[in-house]
Write a protein that holds these residues in place. Structure first.
Motif, PDB file in Angstrom:
ATOM      1  N   SER A   1     -49.947 -25.491 -16.788  1.00 57.76           N
ATOM      2  CA  SER A   1     -48.790 -25.976 -17.543  1.00 57.76           C
ATOM      3  C   SER A   1     -48.621 -27.490 -17.492  1.00 57.76           C
ATOM      4  O   SER A   1     -47.939 -28.062 -18.332  1.00 57.76           O
ATOM      5  N   GLN A   2     -49.218 -28.131 -16.501  1.00 56.38           N
ATOM      6  CA  GLN A   2     -49.019 -29.578 -16.375  1.00 56.38           C
ATOM      7  C   GLN A   2     -50.199 -30.404 -16.899  1.00 56.38           C
ATOM      8  O   GLN A   2     -50.304 -31.601 -16.624  1.00 56.38           O
TER       9      GLN A   2
ATOM     10  N   GLU B   1     -36.678 -31.284  -7.688  1.00 52.21           N
ATOM     11  CA  GLU B   1     -37.612 -31.122  -8.808  1.00 52.21           C
ATOM     12  C   GLU B   1     -37.969 -32.504  -9.339  1.00 52.21           C
ATOM     13  O   GLU B   1     -37.104 -33.369  -9.437  1.00 52.21           O
TER      14      GLU B   1
ATOM     15  N   ALA C   1     -42.643 -29.970 -17.937  1.00 49.59           N
ATOM     16  CA  ALA C   1     -43.929 -29.339 -18.263  1.00 49.59           C
ATOM     17  C   ALA C   1     -43.981 -27.876 -17.832  1.00 49.59           C
ATOM     18  O   ALA C   1     -44.404 -27.001 -18.589  1.00 49.59           O
ATOM     19  N   THR C   2     -43.552 -27.593 -16.613  1.00 51.48           N
ATOM     20  CA  THR C   2     -43.743 -26.250 -16.042  1.00 51.48           C
ATOM     21  C   THR C   2     -42.487 -25.407 -16.128  1.00 51.48           C
ATOM     22  O   THR C   2     -42.554 -24.182 -16.173  1.00 51.48           O
ATOM     23  N   GLY C   3     -41.339 -26.062 -16.166  1.00 49.57           N
ATOM     24  CA  GLY C   3     -40.088 -25.321 -16.085  1.00 49.57           C
ATOM     25  C   GLY C   3     -39.836 -24.870 -14.671  1.00 49.57           C
ATOM     26  O   GLY C   3     -40.655 -25.094 -13.766  1.00 49.57           O
ATOM     27  N   ASN C   4     -38.679 -24.275 -14.475  1.00 49.28           N
ATOM     28  CA  ASN C   4     -38.338 -23.738 -13.157  1.00 49.28           C
ATOM     29  C   ASN C   4     -37.249 -22.717 -13.407  1.00 49.28           C
ATOM     30  O   ASN C   4     -36.116 -23.075 -13.758  1.00 49.28           O
ATOM     31  N   ARG C   5     -37.613 -21.453 -13.255  1.00 49.96           N
ATOM     32  CA  ARG C   5     -36.683 -20.398 -13.643  1.00 49.96           C
ATOM     33  C   ARG C   5     -35.498 -20.281 -12.702  1.00 49.96           C
ATOM     34  O   ARG C   5     -34.566 -19.524 -12.947  1.00 49.96           O
ATOM     35  N   ARG C   6     -35.535 -21.047 -11.598  1.00 50.89           N
ATOM     36  CA  ARG C   6     -34.379 -21.035 -10.704  1.00 50.89           C
ATOM     37  C   ARG C   6     -33.294 -21.975 -11.206  1.00 50.89           C
ATOM     38  O   ARG C   6     -32.176 -21.964 -10.701  1.00 50.89           O
TER      39      ARG C   6
ATOM     40  N   ASN D   1     -43.905 -21.301  -9.976  1.00 50.55           N
ATOM     41  CA  ASN D   1     -42.761 -21.887 -10.689  1.00 50.55           C
ATOM     42  C   ASN D   1     -42.801 -21.587 -12.186  1.00 50.55           C
ATOM     43  O   ASN D   1     -41.760 -21.543 -12.844  1.00 50.55           O
ATOM     44  N   GLU D   2     -44.009 -21.390 -12.691  1.00 49.40           N
ATOM     45  CA  GLU D   2     -44.135 -21.083 -14.114  1.00 49.40           C
ATOM     46  C   GLU D   2     -43.514 -19.744 -14.471  1.00 49.40           C
ATOM     47  O   GLU D   2     -43.091 -19.531 -15.599  1.00 49.40           O
TER      48      GLU D   2
ATOM     49  N   GLU E   1     -50.637 -31.643 -19.720  1.00 51.06           N
ATOM     50  CA  GLU E   1     -50.144 -32.781 -20.505  1.00 51.06           C
ATOM     51  C   GLU E   1     -49.838 -34.015 -19.647  1.00 51.06           C
ATOM     52  O   GLU E   1     -50.000 -35.152 -20.104  1.00 51.06           O
ATOM     53  N   LEU E   2     -49.387 -33.777 -18.407  1.00 45.51           N
ATOM     54  CA  LEU E   2     -49.041 -34.912 -17.546  1.00 45.51           C
ATOM     55  C   LEU E   2     -50.296 -35.694 -17.155  1.00 45.51           C
ATOM     56  O   LEU E   2     -50.297 -36.928 -17.126  1.00 45.51           O
TER      57      LEU E   2
ATOM     58  N   THR F   1     -41.659 -17.346 -12.025  1.00 45.95           N
ATOM     59  CA  THR F   1     -40.872 -16.512 -11.125  1.00 45.95           C
ATOM     60  C   THR F   1     -39.444 -16.952 -10.905  1.00 45.95           C
ATOM     61  O   THR F   1     -39.123 -18.141 -11.018  1.00 45.95           O
ATOM     62  N   GLU F   2     -38.607 -15.991 -10.620  1.00 44.18           N
ATOM     63  CA  GLU F   2     -37.262 -16.274 -10.127  1.00 44.18           C
ATOM     64  C   GLU F   2     -37.158 -16.029  -8.621  1.00 44.18           C
ATOM     65  O   GLU F   2     -36.090 -16.195  -8.047  1.00 44.18           O
TER      66      GLU F   2
END
Lengths: 331, 331
Positions: free
Chosen positions: B256-257, A68, A75-80, B58-59, B259-260, B61-62
């Motif tokens: 979601s990105q 990652e 910014a996006t997160g990652n639920r894993r 990625n925003e 801002e970057l 899902t698991e």
């Protein structure tokens, strides 16, 4: 040899290798307690080291492991990344903004963080769940951790044999590689110090090497423009802008993706008269078995490129420690 | 408007959207039977589309989902691709060598392959386990598949509302975006057609957009040099080579990105007098709710860059269909 302190090099590498017991203690504890996945979290140069570790692991492992980028994660997160996740990081300063926020976020999500923070007193060093402080040698630290996780899962049975060779021969092998590369480094620097742009191509653990060498050394420290491209992608677009005088350097390593870089190296002479192939195979690496050379190809390449750097620095009268903008401006 | 066939555009997009029932049939069947992970397998332009799909997922899902480069997969393998894996691919020609070998390898490992192969009679179309043939619109196909997998896992509850807007408004929104962008495209092409190198920066779904636009359009089709860089990485090296006259374009999307990319866009004016910001927010996208604009940002950007392409092609007298080396030489 210009800017070469053999003693310091040897001690640096051997000191890093000596961390193995402490790394194993942490890794073994994590394995005993159980974990769900391993995330290599980085940005810039450390992101490149993460990619190198992943491609090495991909060869052997069924562990759910991924890379990652710290800013993207924020910014996006990652639920894993959550409970049961082990996030592994490295930081020289221990204060990189995106890394601090990334570690916070991962810990809030329930992950445990294993950090190689060079400065024990830095913000990040205080935050992580497991910390090992030792300067530089980031890739070596990452690989030692990765190999232990794989060994514990019986996916890396050569672990003991490999690290016997590492402990006995790595420092000398890399020091000798620098000596072998010195004349080449000087000539390369002379030829390319004024390049308008330089292309670096690599695959496998040489992809992270090419990516970070182009960005963190030529762009950041020499202020020379570059593009790095994965050898797998070279044939899907970039090849069209290569002409007779285009400066292209291919990093050829000895890991599973050697064939991808070789394909570029074999193609270039047909369309380009200004290419260079740096092949780790040309370096002796005395004491290493054939089967293990690929695992350290990226370290060998760094030994070679270090010799380029010192001569570019000298010829261009551009000290590598100066920055125009990085940490000089707020942004 | 130069090289603009509104009718064809509309039919193309609506035809792609109409595939949704067939995509859902496949996805629902897979979900019913169960699967372990989803691998997006690509190379070159399709690799970029894979990356765009992953960052979107990625925003939310698991699901264990990841991207693989086909050539890297062939060389290194990936032990996470096996029984229970769903490998999703797209191919215009259906004959790309690395993709054919990648699909073979994945199937041998026990994975099922879901292919969007444009040509039903092509090699790849014959090989895949599930095939949907329809020209172009690759990202749309990937996102429709991804959204369905997430919807089935109750991770994308807005699915029905979102696709109602897509079916009703996407074609018009993108067509209008092209019209809105036309004058900009002409001016941009005039200004940058002779650039020695052009930098493209992006994040989120704009990273794949910047990566593939730079490589598959400017390099491959216009023969102009580029470097693409992720906005997250821009501040970790590349910034140092940006000066007053360096041509840099930032793709700013609304996912979601955002801002970057905004961070780069805000920084550039301090150090550069030759930058451009293309912000999808400037396009009307009539009929789309605020919350959904980000999901189609990359399609909006493509609408804009298409207008640049037609003018560069005209001004540089360089037909976009010619290749110097690609599929002209053996390598």
């Amino acid at each position: 040899m210009l800017k070469f302190d053999e003693e310091k090099q040897r001690n640096g590498i051997n000191g890093a290798l000596a961390l193995r017991d402490r790394i194993n203690e942490v890794a073994d504890r994590i394995c005993e307690e159980g974990y769900r996945n391993i995330c290599w979290l980085g940005i810039g140069g450390t992101y490149a080291s993460c990619m190198q570790t992943l491609v090495h692991m991909n060869e052997f492992t069924e562990i759910d492991t991924f890379v990652e980028n710290a800013a993207e994660y924020c910014a996006t997160g990652n639920r894993r990344i959550g409970k049961g996740s082990i996030v592994i990081i490295s930081s020289v300063t221990g204060s990189t903004e995106e890394m601090v926020r990334g570690v916070e976020k991962a810990q809030e999500a329930g992950a445990k963080v294993f950090g190689f923070i060079d400065v024990e007193t830095a913000a990040l060093a205080q935050m992580v769940d497991y910390e090992i402080a030792y300067p530089a040698n980031e890739q070596l630290k990452f690989f030692m951790a990765a190999d232990r996780f794989m060994f514990n899962k019986r996916e890396f049975p050569e672990y003991n044999r490999f690290y016997e060779e590492m402990d006995a021969h790595l420092a000398s092998a890399l020091i000798e590689a620098e000596k072998e590369a010195d004349e080449f480094g000087r000539e390369f620097a002379k030829k390319h110090k004024d390049d308008a742009i330089h292309y670096f191509v690599g695959a496998g653990n040489q992809w992270g090497a090419a990516y970070s060498y182009a960005m963190c050394y030529w762009e950041e420290q020499h202020w020379i423009r570059t593009k790095s491209i994965h050898a797998a992608e070279f044939f899907h677009g970039m090849l069209e802008i290569v002409e007779r005088d285009t400066p292209v350097t291919v990093f050829v390593g000895e890991d599973s993706q050697r064939e991808l870089a070789e394909r570029v190296a074999k193609f270039l002479p047909r369309i380009c008269g200004n290419y260079t192939v740096i092949d780790t195979k040309d370096y002796a690496l005395t004491g290493f078995s054939e089967e293990f050379r690929g695992y350290i190809s990226h370290l060998v390449m760094r030994a070679v490129t270090q010799r380029i750097d010192v001569y570019i620095e000298q010829l261009n009268c551009h000290p590598m420690e100066i920055r125009r903008y990085y940490r000089r401006l707020d942004y």
